[in-house]
Design a protein around this motif. Structure first.
Motif, PDB file in Angstrom:
ATOM      1  N   SER A 210       0.820  -1.213   0.000  1.00 38.54           N
ATOM      2  CA  SER A 210       0.000   0.000   0.000  1.00 38.54           C
ATOM      3  C   SER A 210       0.853   1.261   0.000  1.00 38.54           C
ATOM      4  O   SER A 210       0.377   2.332  -0.377  1.00 38.54           O
ATOM      5  N   ASP A 211       2.105   1.156   0.431  1.00 36.62           N
ATOM      6  CA  ASP A 211       3.011   2.300   0.412  1.00 36.62           C
ATOM      7  C   ASP A 211       4.119   2.167  -0.631  1.00 36.62           C
ATOM      8  O   ASP A 211       5.030   2.995  -0.678  1.00 36.62           O
ATOM      9  N   GLY A 212       4.065   1.117  -1.439  1.00 32.35           N
ATOM     10  CA  GLY A 212       5.082   0.926  -2.455  1.00 32.35           C
ATOM     11  C   GLY A 212       6.406   0.419  -1.904  1.00 32.35           C
ATOM     12  O   GLY A 212       7.459   0.644  -2.505  1.00 32.35           O
ATOM     13  N   LEU A 213       6.366  -0.295  -0.775  1.00 35.12           N
ATOM     14  CA  LEU A 213       7.581  -0.860  -0.178  1.00 35.12           C
ATOM     15  C   LEU A 213       7.664  -2.333  -0.556  1.00 35.12           C
ATOM     16  O   LEU A 213       6.823  -3.132  -0.122  1.00 35.12           O
ATOM     17  N   PRO A 214       8.654  -2.728  -1.347  1.00 30.75           N
ATOM     18  CA  PRO A 214       8.697  -4.109  -1.834  1.00 30.75           C
ATOM     19  C   PRO A 214       9.050  -5.137  -0.771  1.00 30.75           C
ATOM     20  O   PRO A 214       8.660  -6.298  -0.883  1.00 30.75           O
ATOM     21  N   GLY A 215       9.763  -4.739   0.278  1.00 29.11           N
ATOM     22  CA  GLY A 215      10.200  -5.693   1.282  1.00 29.11           C
ATOM     23  C   GLY A 215      11.333  -6.561   0.768  1.00 29.11           C
ATOM     24  O   GLY A 215      11.824  -6.394  -0.355  1.00 29.11           O
ATOM     25  N   VAL A 216      11.752  -7.510   1.600  1.00 33.41           N
ATOM     26  CA  VAL A 216      12.814  -8.436   1.232  1.00 33.41           C
ATOM     27  C   VAL A 216      12.177  -9.675   0.619  1.00 33.41           C
ATOM     28  O   VAL A 216      11.327 -10.312   1.249  1.00 33.41           O
ATOM     29  N   ALA A 217      12.573  -9.999  -0.594  1.00 37.59           N
ATOM     30  CA  ALA A 217      12.008 -11.165  -1.276  1.00 37.59           C
ATOM     31  C   ALA A 217      12.209 -12.421  -0.432  1.00 37.59           C
ATOM     32  O   ALA A 217      13.317 -12.704   0.033  1.00 37.59           O
ATOM     33  N   GLY A 218      11.114 -13.155  -0.219  1.00 34.13           N
ATOM     34  CA  GLY A 218      11.197 -14.390   0.532  1.00 34.13           C
ATOM     35  C   GLY A 218      11.048 -14.249   2.024  1.00 34.13           C
ATOM     36  O   GLY A 218      11.093 -15.238   2.760  1.00 34.13           O
ATOM     37  N   ILE A 219      10.861 -13.007   2.515  1.00 35.09           N
ATOM     38  CA  ILE A 219      10.680 -12.757   3.949  1.00 35.09           C
ATOM     39  C   ILE A 219       9.254 -12.273   4.179  1.00 35.09           C
ATOM     40  O   ILE A 219       8.879 -11.184   3.728  1.00 35.09           O
ATOM     41  N   GLY A 220       8.449 -13.066   4.878  1.00 29.36           N
ATOM     42  CA  GLY A 220       7.081 -12.699   5.177  1.00 29.36           C
ATOM     43  C   GLY A 220       6.911 -12.247   6.612  1.00 29.36           C
ATOM     44  O   GLY A 220       7.887 -12.016   7.333  1.00 29.36           O
ATOM     45  N   ASP A 221       5.657 -12.140   7.031  1.00 26.83           N
ATOM     46  CA  ASP A 221       5.353 -11.646   8.380  1.00 26.83           C
ATOM     47  C   ASP A 221       6.061 -12.449   9.469  1.00 26.83           C
ATOM     48  O   ASP A 221       6.719 -11.894  10.349  1.00 26.83           O
ATOM     49  N   ALA A 239      23.769  -5.914  10.774  1.00 26.75           N
ATOM     50  CA  ALA A 239      25.150  -6.139  11.210  1.00 26.75           C
ATOM     51  C   ALA A 239      25.478  -7.629  11.176  1.00 26.75           C
ATOM     52  O   ALA A 239      26.586  -8.033  10.778  1.00 26.75           O
ATOM     53  N   ALA A 240      24.515  -8.472  11.572  1.00 28.10           N
ATOM     54  CA  ALA A 240      24.746  -9.915  11.563  1.00 28.10           C
ATOM     55  C   ALA A 240      24.909 -10.445  10.142  1.00 28.10           C
ATOM     56  O   ALA A 240      25.700 -11.374   9.897  1.00 28.10           O
ATOM     57  N   VAL A 241      24.175  -9.870   9.211  1.00 27.73           N
ATOM     58  CA  VAL A 241      24.278 -10.295   7.808  1.00 27.73           C
ATOM     59  C   VAL A 241      25.708 -10.124   7.313  1.00 27.73           C
ATOM     60  O   VAL A 241      26.231 -10.952   6.545  1.00 27.73           O
ATOM     61  N   HIS A 242      26.363  -9.088   7.768  1.00 25.72           N
ATOM     62  CA  HIS A 242      27.725  -8.785   7.296  1.00 25.72           C
ATOM     63  C   HIS A 242      28.804  -9.353   8.218  1.00 25.72           C
ATOM     64  O   HIS A 242      29.986  -9.111   7.996  1.00 25.72           O
ATOM     65  N   ASP A 243      28.390 -10.085   9.223  1.00 27.15           N
ATOM     66  CA  ASP A 243      29.336 -10.737  10.130  1.00 27.15           C
ATOM     67  C   ASP A 243      29.380 -12.220   9.789  1.00 27.15           C
ATOM     68  O   ASP A 243      28.428 -12.956  10.069  1.00 27.15           O
ATOM     69  N   VAL A 252      18.771 -17.323   4.529  1.00 31.33           N
ATOM     70  CA  VAL A 252      18.283 -16.033   5.022  1.00 31.33           C
ATOM     71  C   VAL A 252      19.339 -14.960   4.807  1.00 31.33           C
ATOM     72  O   VAL A 252      19.023 -13.834   4.394  1.00 31.33           O
ATOM     73  N   ARG A 253      20.587 -15.305   5.073  1.00 29.76           N
ATOM     74  CA  ARG A 253      21.681 -14.340   4.876  1.00 29.76           C
ATOM     75  C   ARG A 253      21.720 -13.867   3.419  1.00 29.76           C
ATOM     76  O   ARG A 253      21.870 -12.678   3.145  1.00 29.76           O
ATOM     77  N   ALA A 259      19.128  -7.754  -0.495  1.00 30.42           N
ATOM     78  CA  ALA A 259      18.253  -6.600  -0.266  1.00 30.42           C
ATOM     79  C   ALA A 259      18.945  -5.504   0.530  1.00 30.42           C
ATOM     80  O   ALA A 259      18.279  -4.615   1.076  1.00 30.42           O
ATOM     81  N   ASP A 260      20.256  -5.530   0.582  1.00 32.33           N
ATOM     82  CA  ASP A 260      21.004  -4.597   1.430  1.00 32.33           C
ATOM     83  C   ASP A 260      20.689  -3.134   1.106  1.00 32.33           C
ATOM     84  O   ASP A 260      20.431  -2.329   2.011  1.00 32.33           O
ATOM     85  N   ASP A 261      20.699  -2.795  -0.170  1.00 31.53           N
ATOM     86  CA  ASP A 261      20.429  -1.395  -0.555  1.00 31.53           C
ATOM     87  C   ASP A 261      19.009  -0.995  -0.167  1.00 31.53           C
ATOM     88  O   ASP A 261      18.777   0.123   0.328  1.00 31.53           O
TER      89      ASP A 261
END
Length: 321
Positions: A210-221, A239-243, A252-253, A259-261
């Motif tokens: 509804s706000d045009g936010l695509p979210g992270v593909a494959g990540i739901g509620d 931070a954990a993603v890059h550690d 998940v990583r 979707a980092d950007d």
């Protein structure tokens, strides 16, 4: 002019309420000159009902002075892009709004002014940001935010006092629900101790069409809530993603890294501004009698709104008792 001695600060999401009133009431209801007044009548009745129910000491109807702030568009060009008015002759950046609703907004503002009910806005920002600022800086009265926008659940808090609750009217006023940290945590699976900020982080991960936010593909509620609960915040998760030593499943990583950007851009888009320069039209104390009774009477007749305006006046008087 007297005012109630105690009661919450009520912050109304103006556009959210009058859009709902417009779509809930038939346009065939018109003023003597033929102009539709369905949104005006419905909105006025909503305000009267909210005053009667919550008995606020103070009230502000919060306005969008910019429905699509430039800083959010710069960060995420898709933000509300699907709501842009692409009709021939439309002003660049204009929102799609029904032609018969636009004139009623001015009518509503006129009724609020005559009643003595304050409005608030911030240059270049949305009503959400006005609400976020007023709720965040309140140190005296409990605050109740009234909106049909779940994004504002990010404001709920118990501490620091006073508490902030969201009266969510997305399913209509009769089915509205009062949300606090406990309710947000129970519904969305986020930590209760920081349910408001955690909700914003979860919403960023899952996205919001509804706000045009695509979210992270494959990540739901559910996966978004689980990740925020586990790591505590979106910043800690990133931070954990890059550690490489962080305990994070490779699948998940990979999704989050891809979707980092988006995550870096979307986080400040989703979070409401809490330090806006808010301008109020007048004192936010809720009057017990209209500021301009004669003017309000004139508007009631001109807009075929005698009944809802009478109910509004009665609601103001009832709070005084």
């Amino acid at each position: 002019m007297s005012s109630p001695a105690a009661g919450p600060l009520l912050l109304l999401d103006g556009a959210s309420l009058w859009f709902r009133a417009f779509h809930a009431i038939p346009e065939k209801i018109t003023a003597p000159d033929g102009q539709p007044v369905n949104a005006l009548r419905g909105f006025t009745d909503m305000v009267a009902a909210l005053i009667t129910r919550h008995r606020p000491a103070r009230l502000v109807v919060c306005l969008d002075l910019d429905w699509r702030p430039q800083f959010r568009v710069d960060l995420l060009p898709s933000y509300k892009a699907h709501r842009l008015d692409d009709a021939a002759g439309a002003e660049p950046g204009a929102e799609q709004v029904p032609d018969t609703l636009t004139p009623q907004v001015d009518m509503i503002l006129g009724v609020l002014a005559a009643a003595g009910i304050a409005t608030g806005g911030a240059a270049g920002l949305e009503a959400d940001d006005v609400i976020g600022t007023l709720a965040s800086r309140e140190r005296t009265d409990p605050t109740i935010v009234v909106s049909g926008d779940r994004d504002l659940l990010q404001l709920v808090r118990d501490e620091p006092a006073p508490p902030v609750r969201v009266f969510y009217v997305g399913r209509g006023l009769a089915r509205a629900e009062l949300w606090g940290p406990a309710e947000v945590a129970a519904k969305y699976g986020v930590p209760q101790q920081n349910a408001g900020p955690a909700y914003a982080d979860m919403a960023t991960l899952r996205g919001d069409a509804s706000d045009g936010l695509p979210g992270v593909a494959g990540i739901g509620d559910k996966s978004a809530a689980t990740l925020i609960s586990r790591f505590g915040s979106l910043d800690a998760l990133i931070a954990a993603v890059h550690d490489p030593n962080a305990d994070l499943a490779q699948g998940v990583r990979a999704k989050l890294r891809a979707a980092d950007d988006y995550l870096k851009a979307a986080s400040p888009v989703v979070r409401v501004v809490r330090d806006a320069q808010v301008h109020l039209s007048g004192p936010d104390r809720l009057p017990t009698v209209p500021a301009d009774p004669e003017g309000l009477h004139t508007l009631a007749a001109a807009y075929n709104a005698e009944s809802p305006i009478k109910r509004l006046v009665k609601a103001l008087e009832s709070v005084a008792g």
